[in-house]
Design an enzyme around this catalytic site. Structure first.
Site, PDB file in Angstrom:
ATOM      1  N   ASP A  15     -73.838  67.742 -90.522  1.00 18.52           N
ATOM      2  CA  ASP A  15     -72.456  67.958 -90.953  1.00 18.52           C
ATOM      3  C   ASP A  15     -72.341  67.855 -92.474  1.00 18.52           C
ATOM      4  OD1 ASP A  15     -69.769  68.462 -90.641  1.00 18.52           O
ATOM      5  OD2 ASP A  15     -69.238  66.439 -89.978  1.00 18.52           O
ATOM      6  N   ASN A  63     -66.910  75.404 -82.596  1.00 14.81           N
ATOM      7  CA  ASN A  63     -67.033  76.082 -83.890  1.00 14.81           C
ATOM      8  C   ASN A  63     -66.554  77.545 -83.858  1.00 14.81           C
ATOM      9  OD1 ASN A  63     -70.010  74.217 -84.917  1.00 14.81           O
ATOM     10  ND2 ASN A  63     -67.859  73.844 -85.410  1.00 14.81           N
TER      11      ASN A  63
HETATM   12  C1  IPE Z   1     -70.155  69.122 -85.481  1.00 18.60           C
HETATM   13  O1  IPE Z   1     -69.607  69.248 -86.741  1.00 18.60           O
HETATM   14  C2  IPE Z   1     -70.834  70.407 -85.079  1.00 18.60           C
HETATM   15  C3  IPE Z   1     -72.057  70.737 -85.795  1.00 18.60           C
HETATM   16  C4  IPE Z   1     -72.626  70.007 -86.713  1.00 18.60           C
HETATM   17  C5  IPE Z   1     -72.670  71.984 -85.393  1.00 18.60           C
HETATM   18  P1  IPE Z   1     -68.080  69.721 -86.949  1.00 18.60           P
HETATM   19  O2  IPE Z   1     -67.824  69.624 -88.398  1.00 18.60           O
HETATM   20  O3  IPE Z   1     -67.860  71.029 -86.301  1.00 18.60           O
HETATM   21  O4  IPE Z   1     -67.290  68.605 -86.128  1.00 18.60           O
HETATM   22  P2  IPE Z   1     -65.826  68.054 -86.331  1.00 18.60           P
HETATM   23  O5  IPE Z   1     -64.921  69.229 -86.238  1.00 18.60           O
HETATM   24  O6  IPE Z   1     -65.787  67.426 -87.683  1.00 18.60           O
HETATM   25  O7  IPE Z   1     -65.644  67.056 -85.234  1.00 18.60           O
HETATM   26  C1  IPE Z   2     -71.638  71.578 -90.507  1.00 22.29           C
HETATM   27  O1  IPE Z   2     -70.948  71.665 -91.706  1.00 22.29           O
HETATM   28  C2  IPE Z   2     -72.129  72.936 -90.053  1.00 22.29           C
HETATM   29  C3  IPE Z   2     -71.454  73.462 -88.854  1.00 22.29           C
HETATM   30  C4  IPE Z   2     -70.544  72.838 -88.171  1.00 22.29           C
HETATM   31  C5  IPE Z   2     -71.827  74.807 -88.431  1.00 22.29           C
HETATM   32  P1  IPE Z   2     -69.366  71.848 -91.767  1.00 22.29           P
HETATM   33  O2  IPE Z   2     -69.079  73.312 -91.892  1.00 22.29           O
HETATM   34  O3  IPE Z   2     -68.714  71.183 -90.630  1.00 22.29           O
HETATM   35  O4  IPE Z   2     -69.041  71.123 -93.128  1.00 22.29           O
HETATM   36  P2  IPE Z   2     -67.731  70.267 -93.453  1.00 22.29           P
HETATM   37  O5  IPE Z   2     -67.589  69.240 -92.364  1.00 22.29           O
HETATM   38  O6  IPE Z   2     -66.597  71.208 -93.484  1.00 22.29           O
HETATM   39  O7  IPE Z   2     -68.034  69.662 -94.785  1.00 22.29           O
HETATM   40 MG    MG Z   3     -67.887  69.353 -90.334  1.00 19.83          MG
END
Ligand code: IPE
Ligand code: IPE
Ligand code: MG
Length: 241
Positions: A15, A63
């Site tokens: 993340d 996602n």
């Molecule tokens: C979890 O991260 C999913 C992945 C790392 C693929 P998200 O950024 O999507 O999760 P939330 O929305 O903060 O819970």
């Molecule tokens: C994790 O990074 C990657 C995926 C969930 C695909 P994020 O896109 O969730 O990054 P933040 O949480 O917005 O920083």
């Molecule tokens: Mg995230």
């Protein structure tokens, strides 16, 4: 250092790509690209560290709710990185597995994933498990539907439904539970990742954003894991004896 116990199965919630990009004034897409570069390095690093199973949360069932632009940027990145990952896993004797519902991806992507899995199926050094369109609730629902079908057909009695049976219907059927679950970027939740499987996993949270994750951050997590007294509901972990 050398007497550290290396967890058998490490699972990572990667993340913080978006925040990494934002801090640099870059589009989110470039954060995801940097995240993919980190993943490419970490697959090798984890294999070299002696981890036997590495599971990474790459795309969740939730996602899809991101903007169309971001979802298609992620799909393009997966297309670009599959051949690159293939080179790494071929060179490192790593076997690729996929958990999650692949059926929602475009056919060319699914073909790329099939090829990755098939060309590495005999590899023995480390299992690299990609969680793609993965969500624990979705995984459990898909498993329960199959079990329900078996029961309705008279192949299974309700009292035969056990933890072992349900586990055997999950995408992770023959994969041992994670010993250590790492989440980057300071968030402290599972976000629908391996909820059944991580019932007794140690959880480690780091403020490091995923694109900045490196060998040092991994070793900090493994050191923290070593400092924990593992318990499995009243029973001490076998490593503690
Ligand atoms: C979890 O991260 C999913 C992945 C790392 C693929 P998200 O950024 O999507 O999760 P939330 O929305 O903060 O819970
Ligand atoms: C994790 O990074 C990657 C995926 C969930 C695909 P994020 O896109 O969730 O990054 P933040 O949480 O917005 O920083
Ligand atoms: Mg995230």
């Amino acid at each position: 250092m050398s007497d550290l116990i290396i967890p058998n199965h490490v699972a990572i919630i990667m993340d913080g790509n978006g925040r990494w990009a934002k801090r640099r004034g870059l589009p989110r897409r470039l954060g995801h690209k940097a995240g993919c570069d980190t993943l490419e390095r970490m697959v090798e690093d984890c294999a070299d560290t002696g981890i036997r199973i590495l599971t990474v949360y790459a795309f969740s069932t939730e996602n899809w709710k991101r903007s169309g632009d971001e979802v298609s940027a992620l799909m393009q990145l997966f297309r670009f990185y599959i051949p690159r990952l293939k080179k790494r896993v071929m060179a490192k004797n790593v076997r690729v597995r996929v958990i999650g519902d692949e059926s929602r991806f475009d056919e060319d992507l699914r073909e790329g994933l099939r090829d990755l899995k098939e060309s590495t199926r005999e590899h023995t050094r480390m299992d690299f498990v990609l969680a793609l369109n993965y969500g624990s609730r979705d995984e459990i629902i898909r498993a329960v539907r199959k079990i329900g079908t078996e029961a309705a057909q008279g192949n299974l009695l309700p009292e035969e439904i056990s933890e072992e049976l349900l586990s055997s219907y999950l995408d992770t059927a023959d994969i041992p539970d994670p010993d250590l679950v790492i989440r980057t970027s300071g968030e402290e939740r599972l976000s629908n990742f391996l909820m059944w499987q991580s019932a007794y996993s140690e959880l480690y949270f780091t403020d490091t954003l995923w694109p900045d994750f490196d060998h040092e951050t991994l070793m900090e997590a493994i050191k923290a894991y070593n400092s924990r007294e593992r318990r499995f509901g009243g029973r001490k972990g076998e490593n503690d004896e």
